[in-house]
Motif scaffolding. Structure first.
Motif, PDB file in Angstrom:
ATOM      1  N   GLU A 189       0.836  -1.201   0.000  1.00  0.00           N
ATOM      2  CA  GLU A 189       0.000   0.000   0.000  1.00  0.00           C
ATOM      3  C   GLU A 189       0.873   1.255   0.000  1.00  0.00           C
ATOM      4  OE1 GLU A 189      -3.562   1.950   2.749  1.00  0.00           O
ATOM      5  OE2 GLU A 189      -2.303   0.375   3.596  1.00  0.00           O
ATOM      6  N   CYS A 205       1.382   4.150  -3.121  1.00  0.00           N
ATOM      7  CA  CYS A 205       1.147   5.585  -2.895  1.00  0.00           C
ATOM      8  C   CYS A 205       2.394   6.402  -3.187  1.00  0.00           C
ATOM      9  CB  CYS A 205       0.688   5.828  -1.462  1.00  0.00           C
ATOM     10  SG  CYS A 205      -0.986   5.270  -1.127  1.00  0.00           S
ATOM     11  N   ALA A 246       2.752   6.574  -7.010  1.00  0.00           N
ATOM     12  CA  ALA A 246       1.667   7.349  -7.626  1.00  0.00           C
ATOM     13  C   ALA A 246       1.810   8.842  -7.324  1.00  0.00           C
ATOM     14  CB  ALA A 246       0.314   6.833  -7.141  1.00  0.00           C
ATOM     15  N   ASP A 247       2.213   9.167  -6.111  1.00  0.00           N
ATOM     16  CA  ASP A 247       2.352  10.572  -5.715  1.00  0.00           C
ATOM     17  C   ASP A 247       3.472  11.295  -6.464  1.00  0.00           C
ATOM     18  OD1 ASP A 247       0.302  10.199  -3.914  1.00  0.00           O
ATOM     19  OD2 ASP A 247       1.595  10.191  -2.130  1.00  0.00           O
TER      20      ASP A 247
END
Length: 137
Positions: free
Chosen positions: A63, A67, A70-71
């Motif tokens: 997870e 993130c 993607a960020d």
């Protein structure tokens, strides 16, 4: 930490161009994004220890990694590398804020302190784990 970061940045100098891999892929861009994220998350956890709060539990690796990548997909290579320098400085500052009594290296089968584990696992040990991922396939 500084020595490990130096090895990492030297390896990055010889890495292929930093750009996002096709969706779901994992290349040097994603490795650096991943390291940035873990630097910052680890710094927050170390600051909690420094304040006597105890470190919060991290999210699952999968997870968190999703993130972190993607960020940062929108960042240029230069911006991503600038963030790497900045996030490393943030981690070092957090380590420096933790009282020395919170750091110990486990001996004779004992576990390392949580502060030591967080700092080592998310800096020099982590860099060594990913050096091979920075090479041209």
């Amino acid at each position: 930490m500084d020595e490990g970061f130096g090895v990492l940045t030297a390896a990055l100098a010889g890495a292929p161009g930093l750009r996002p891999a096709p969706e779901g892929g994992w290349g040097p861009f994603e490795v650096v994004s991943h390291l940035n994220g873990w630097h910052l998350l680890s710094a927050r956890r170390l600051l909690q220890i420094a304040r006597g709060e105890g470190a919060s539990s991290p999210p699952s690796d999968d997870e968190a990694n999703a993130c972190f990548v993607a960020d940062r997909r929108h960042l240029s290579a230069d911006a991503l590398l600038a963030e790497l320098e900045s996030s490393f400085a943030t981690l070092k500052d957090a380590v420096a804020s933790v009282p020395a009594r919170e750091f110990w290296l486990g001996l004779h089968g004992e576990l390392d302190s949580l502060a030591h584990f967080i700092a080592a696992a998310n800096s020099y040990e982590h860099y060594a784990e990913h050096l091979g991922d920075l090479k041209t396939p």
